[in-house]
Design a protein around this motif. Sequence first.
Motif, PDB file in Angstrom:
ATOM      1  N   LEU A 261       0.840  -1.193   0.000  1.00 51.81           N
ATOM      2  CA  LEU A 261       0.000   0.000   0.000  1.00 51.81           C
ATOM      3  C   LEU A 261       0.877   1.246   0.000  1.00 51.81           C
ATOM      4  O   LEU A 261       1.799   1.364   0.803  1.00 51.81           O
ATOM      5  N   ALA A 262       0.567   2.165  -0.908  1.00 48.14           N
ATOM      6  CA  ALA A 262       1.376   3.383  -1.042  1.00 48.14           C
ATOM      7  C   ALA A 262       0.770   4.487  -0.169  1.00 48.14           C
ATOM      8  O   ALA A 262       0.137   5.424  -0.660  1.00 48.14           O
ATOM      9  N   TRP A 263       0.975   4.376   1.130  1.00 51.31           N
ATOM     10  CA  TRP A 263       0.346   5.326   2.066  1.00 51.31           C
ATOM     11  C   TRP A 263       1.217   5.446   3.309  1.00 51.31           C
ATOM     12  O   TRP A 263       1.605   4.426   3.889  1.00 51.31           O
ATOM     13  N   SER A 264       1.508   6.681   3.703  1.00 51.17           N
ATOM     14  CA  SER A 264       2.407   6.892   4.837  1.00 51.17           C
ATOM     15  C   SER A 264       1.643   7.138   6.137  1.00 51.17           C
ATOM     16  O   SER A 264       2.210   7.645   7.106  1.00 51.17           O
ATOM     17  N   GLY A 265       0.366   6.813   6.152  1.00 55.29           N
ATOM     18  CA  GLY A 265      -0.428   6.998   7.368  1.00 55.29           C
ATOM     19  C   GLY A 265      -0.926   5.669   7.902  1.00 55.29           C
ATOM     20  O   GLY A 265      -0.401   4.606   7.563  1.00 55.29           O
ATOM     21  N   ASN A 266      -1.963   5.752   8.733  1.00 58.39           N
ATOM     22  CA  ASN A 266      -2.540   4.528   9.283  1.00 58.39           C
ATOM     23  C   ASN A 266      -3.049   3.646   8.154  1.00 58.39           C
ATOM     24  O   ASN A 266      -3.791   4.107   7.290  1.00 58.39           O
ATOM     25  N   TYR A 267      -2.669   2.392   8.188  1.00 60.53           N
ATOM     26  CA  TYR A 267      -3.115   1.475   7.129  1.00 60.53           C
ATOM     27  C   TYR A 267      -3.787   0.259   7.750  1.00 60.53           C
ATOM     28  O   TYR A 267      -3.598  -0.040   8.942  1.00 60.53           O
ATOM     29  N   ARG A 268      -4.575  -0.415   6.937  1.00 62.17           N
ATOM     30  CA  ARG A 268      -5.133  -1.703   7.371  1.00 62.17           C
ATOM     31  C   ARG A 268      -5.268  -2.602   6.150  1.00 62.17           C
ATOM     32  O   ARG A 268      -5.829  -2.210   5.132  1.00 62.17           O
ATOM     33  N   ILE A 269      -4.702  -3.780   6.283  1.00 62.15           N
ATOM     34  CA  ILE A 269      -4.853  -4.778   5.215  1.00 62.15           C
ATOM     35  C   ILE A 269      -5.462  -6.004   5.874  1.00 62.15           C
ATOM     36  O   ILE A 269      -4.890  -6.555   6.825  1.00 62.15           O
ATOM     37  N   SER A 270      -6.645  -6.400   5.408  1.00 63.93           N
ATOM     38  CA  SER A 270      -7.297  -7.558   6.023  1.00 63.93           C
ATOM     39  C   SER A 270      -7.283  -8.741   5.064  1.00 63.93           C
ATOM     40  O   SER A 270      -7.394  -8.576   3.842  1.00 63.93           O
ATOM     41  N   PHE A 271      -7.119  -9.897   5.654  1.00 60.91           N
ATOM     42  CA  PHE A 271      -7.129 -11.159   4.906  1.00 60.91           C
ATOM     43  C   PHE A 271      -8.225 -12.003   5.545  1.00 60.91           C
ATOM     44  O   PHE A 271      -8.113 -12.375   6.715  1.00 60.91           O
ATOM     45  N   GLU A 272      -9.259 -12.279   4.814  1.00 64.21           N
ATOM     46  CA  GLU A 272     -10.379 -13.017   5.403  1.00 64.21           C
ATOM     47  C   GLU A 272     -10.635 -14.287   4.612  1.00 64.21           C
ATOM     48  O   GLU A 272     -10.870 -14.245   3.401  1.00 64.21           O
ATOM     49  N   GLN A 273     -10.583 -15.404   5.319  1.00 64.43           N
ATOM     50  CA  GLN A 273     -10.872 -16.681   4.667  1.00 64.43           C
ATOM     51  C   GLN A 273     -12.190 -17.196   5.215  1.00 64.43           C
ATOM     52  O   GLN A 273     -12.310 -17.489   6.407  1.00 64.43           O
ATOM     53  N   GLY A 274     -13.172 -17.262   4.345  1.00 67.58           N
ATOM     54  CA  GLY A 274     -14.499 -17.700   4.764  1.00 67.58           C
ATOM     55  C   GLY A 274     -14.688 -19.183   4.524  1.00 67.58           C
ATOM     56  O   GLY A 274     -13.756 -19.893   4.150  1.00 67.58           O
ATOM     57  N   PRO A 275     -15.926 -19.660   4.710  1.00 75.17           N
ATOM     58  CA  PRO A 275     -16.199 -21.088   4.573  1.00 75.17           C
ATOM     59  C   PRO A 275     -15.888 -21.632   3.181  1.00 75.17           C
ATOM     60  O   PRO A 275     -15.578 -22.807   3.032  1.00 75.17           O
ATOM     61  N   GLU A 276     -15.955 -20.778   2.161  1.00 78.42           N
ATOM     62  CA  GLU A 276     -15.697 -21.290   0.800  1.00 78.42           C
ATOM     63  C   GLU A 276     -14.213 -21.358   0.496  1.00 78.42           C
ATOM     64  O   GLU A 276     -13.826 -21.707  -0.625  1.00 78.42           O
ATOM     65  N   HIS A 277     -13.370 -20.967   1.440  1.00 76.62           N
ATOM     66  CA  HIS A 277     -11.903 -20.989   1.306  1.00 76.62           C
ATOM     67  C   HIS A 277     -11.342 -19.910   0.398  1.00 76.62           C
ATOM     68  O   HIS A 277     -10.161 -19.895   0.125  1.00 76.62           O
ATOM     69  N   PHE A 278     -12.197 -19.043  -0.140  1.00 73.68           N
ATOM     70  CA  PHE A 278     -11.636 -17.905  -0.870  1.00 73.68           C
ATOM     71  C   PHE A 278     -10.858 -17.077   0.136  1.00 73.68           C
ATOM     72  O   PHE A 278     -11.207 -17.036   1.312  1.00 73.68           O
ATOM     73  N   LEU A 279      -9.833 -16.393  -0.355  1.00 73.65           N
ATOM     74  CA  LEU A 279      -9.173 -15.428   0.515  1.00 73.65           C
ATOM     75  C   LEU A 279      -9.511 -14.044  -0.025  1.00 73.65           C
ATOM     76  O   LEU A 279      -9.222 -13.725  -1.177  1.00 73.65           O
ATOM     77  N   SER A 280     -10.142 -13.270   0.832  1.00 74.58           N
ATOM     78  CA  SER A 280     -10.528 -11.942   0.393  1.00 74.58           C
ATOM     79  C   SER A 280      -9.617 -10.919   1.073  1.00 74.58           C
ATOM     80  O   SER A 280      -9.505 -10.874   2.300  1.00 74.58           O
ATOM     81  N   ILE A 281      -8.922 -10.129   0.263  1.00 77.69           N
ATOM     82  CA  ILE A 281      -7.965  -9.149   0.788  1.00 77.69           C
ATOM     83  C   ILE A 281      -8.541  -7.752   0.562  1.00 77.69           C
ATOM     84  O   ILE A 281      -8.991  -7.447  -0.547  1.00 77.69           O
ATOM     85  N   VAL A 282      -8.530  -6.949   1.609  1.00 73.53           N
ATOM     86  CA  VAL A 282      -8.988  -5.566   1.475  1.00 73.53           C
ATOM     87  C   VAL A 282      -7.893  -4.676   2.045  1.00 73.53           C
ATOM     88  O   VAL A 282      -7.478  -4.850   3.192  1.00 73.53           O
ATOM     89  N   ALA A 283      -7.410  -3.747   1.230  1.00 70.88           N
ATOM     90  CA  ALA A 283      -6.253  -2.953   1.653  1.00 70.88           C
ATOM     91  C   ALA A 283      -6.530  -1.470   1.483  1.00 70.88           C
ATOM     92  O   ALA A 283      -7.061  -1.045   0.454  1.00 70.88           O
ATOM     93  N   GLY A 284      -6.170  -0.700   2.505  1.00 69.87           N
ATOM     94  CA  GLY A 284      -6.349   0.741   2.360  1.00 69.87           C
ATOM     95  C   GLY A 284      -6.038   1.493   3.632  1.00 69.87           C
ATOM     96  O   GLY A 284      -5.412   0.965   4.568  1.00 69.87           O
ATOM     97  N   ILE A 285      -6.503   2.736   3.668  1.00 65.96           N
ATOM     98  CA  ILE A 285      -6.348   3.585   4.848  1.00 65.96           C
ATOM     99  C   ILE A 285      -7.066   2.904   6.007  1.00 65.96           C
ATOM    100  O   ILE A 285      -8.162   2.358   5.840  1.00 65.96           O
TER     101      ILE A 285
END
Length: 748
Positions: A261-285
Amino acid sequence: MRIPKVLVAAALIAAILPLNDAQARKKKKTFTHETVAVPEVQPQVIAVETQNTSLVLCVREDGELQQLYYGKKVDASEFEAVPRVHNRYGSGCSAFPSTGASFLGQPALHVRYADGTHNTEMRYFSHSSHPVSGSDAVETTIHLKDHVTGLELELSFLAHQAEDVIVACSEVINNTNAGVELLDIASSAMTLRAGSYLLTHANGSWAQEMQIENELLQHGVKLLETRRGTQTTQCGNPSFLLSLNTEQLNEDYGEVVAGALAWSGNYRISFEQGPEHFLSIVAGINPFASAYPLGKGQRFRTPEMVWTFSDEGAGGASRQLHRWARKYRVYNGGEVNPTLLNSWEGAYFTFTTETLIHMIDDAASMGLEMFVLDDGWFGNNYPRNNDRAGLGDWKVNVSKLPEGIDHIASYAHSKGLRFGIWIEPEMVNPESDLAHAHPEWVVQSPGRVIYQERSQWVLDLSNPAVQDFVYGVFDSVMQLSPSIDYIKWDCNRPVFSFGSPYLDSQDRFYVDYVQGLYNVMRRIREKYPDVLVQCCSSGGARVDYGSLRYFNEIWTSDDTDGLERVFMQYGTSLIYPACVMAAHVSEVPNHQSRNITPLKFRFDVACQGRLGLELQPRYLSADDMALVNRCVESYKNYRDLVFTGDLYRLGSPYGNDIYGCMYVSEDKSRAVVYVYSIGFDARGTDGQRFRLKGLDPSRRYKVTEQNVDSSCWWGDGGVYSGAFLGSGAFNPVLPNLYSSAIFLLEAE
Ligand code: GLA
């Protein structure tokens, strides 16, 4: 006259009643939005492609934009036949999931509308693609709309063809009929489908940045985040590698997705694996304390998320990011930056003009190319003789340096050296003229203690007046001498008890601070395009692809212990190119770790990055001085490879007694190889086998060890094919802890 109690009670009830009515009305409020018919859309595939990768998006019958694939290049049109994913568990495959409808996972978009509702259902509106001039990139923009509220969203994907890097970001356009609050607005979302996901990421602390951890993701949510406001990469970096279908980080093979992530402030990157085993990544401020208000008609553009995919392991992913960063992101990336002597560990706060002149003489005689005057040169009413006073008062300390900065800077120039100077313009000591003149510029919350850290406070960069001041610090320091070539920009504390006396909405603080910083840097770069600027933050606490847009290099860590640096530089190299990695040789015992390593080992490690020295040259023995001269001179022969070559890591320092890495020129005609013993291995007396990589197997390379009279490899001075060198026949003898060597390879 006495008023009967019953009348008093009636009056009170009458007074209360209208209120209760109003409350009751509020409770019964009906929402004003009309449900608007969603226009029919044509299902279609939208492919974002680079030379070797595909990101496949798909518009569904109802207009939802889904992401079906990211990985090795495919024929995207075949995905048209893929049936819609049945969203049973609320995870779905939305390309940019928003809070609302049946989506129940970590949202990329979560908006609170003026009427208090939280639901958004973005639907496809249009999209377009066009080549970007001046690069080989293709930009695809997808326009989405919520048909109930009118909120609009633009997703942008910049696909760099040759580097296989996709830079994604999003922009919300508030076309609703009132203001909204952005509770979550990610830069990018990505869904991966694999049997297992190994997450590799960096954690750390001051003087121990970029420590690498690997973990196999399980079901549930894993977060990489910070709430530090500034110094956001001290304890973790907003970047990662994800190795697919393996439980081990593989350097040379296997599928790896990397993100930063190209950000010099507070960041959060989440990795969520649900029952279907997909990995969903959400990245941002990081949405922490940042319910960002967006007025009617306003837009909010997020920072960028940088993605790459490689099926050549971690090494492949790193090289792709490095190539992209050198070409498109790092300020003047890939240009060779000068070797230098920095005054900090050699003099700290205690120096006179004479001390500095001597250091410049020594730097020149060691073959170095720049002298950098670190902290301690400013402040008069509150002289900067320690870290407790003076920050904010950027005037030369006349008792320490009565002849001024130009005297020293022009002396450096007269000796053929460039000159650099340290500033920390975002900060103020309570003991300073500035703190007394502008208490309202300090980050603070009403009635709360303004906590100190390193005896300093943070200036409120969300305030445009403070931005002007910080810009002015840089500008006025540059006026101290026409011979200033380099600024070391420091930032030595995080934000506590956040708050801005300037802002109406405190929810804007964390975002506006960083945007304020970027505004300042943009102005600086307009006026000073050629000045080298180092991004330092107590070492590597601001290492991200947002800051690197403006900075030439980073101060990797305050810890210059050779052994510690092997690990930190390895960690840094997973995501960031060697051209940004400032690496200094300092004295022993090391000032941070107290560890004692041989001078040669310290050099062999520091020569992996932009080489510098940070010590008092007067304390070096004649033998040491001879070695310094030799190492500096030989570095200049191969440093173009450090700044522009492709990195091949020869294993990992974690869990191993030896480690190595190499940089190979793009045309594979030259390479430099570094090898280290970082643990005692008695079996190593017969030589440690390294398989050299990235060479042309059919070309023949002359191999020359650097900085020694007698080599640690039997084949030194010989000419060998790339195939032979890659076979494991290259086995330098590294018998002791801290044995090390550098070899230059030149094709015939
Ligand atoms: C920080 C930096 C150091 C040095 C000092 C000066 O700690 O990381 O390199 O510049 O500040 O105070």
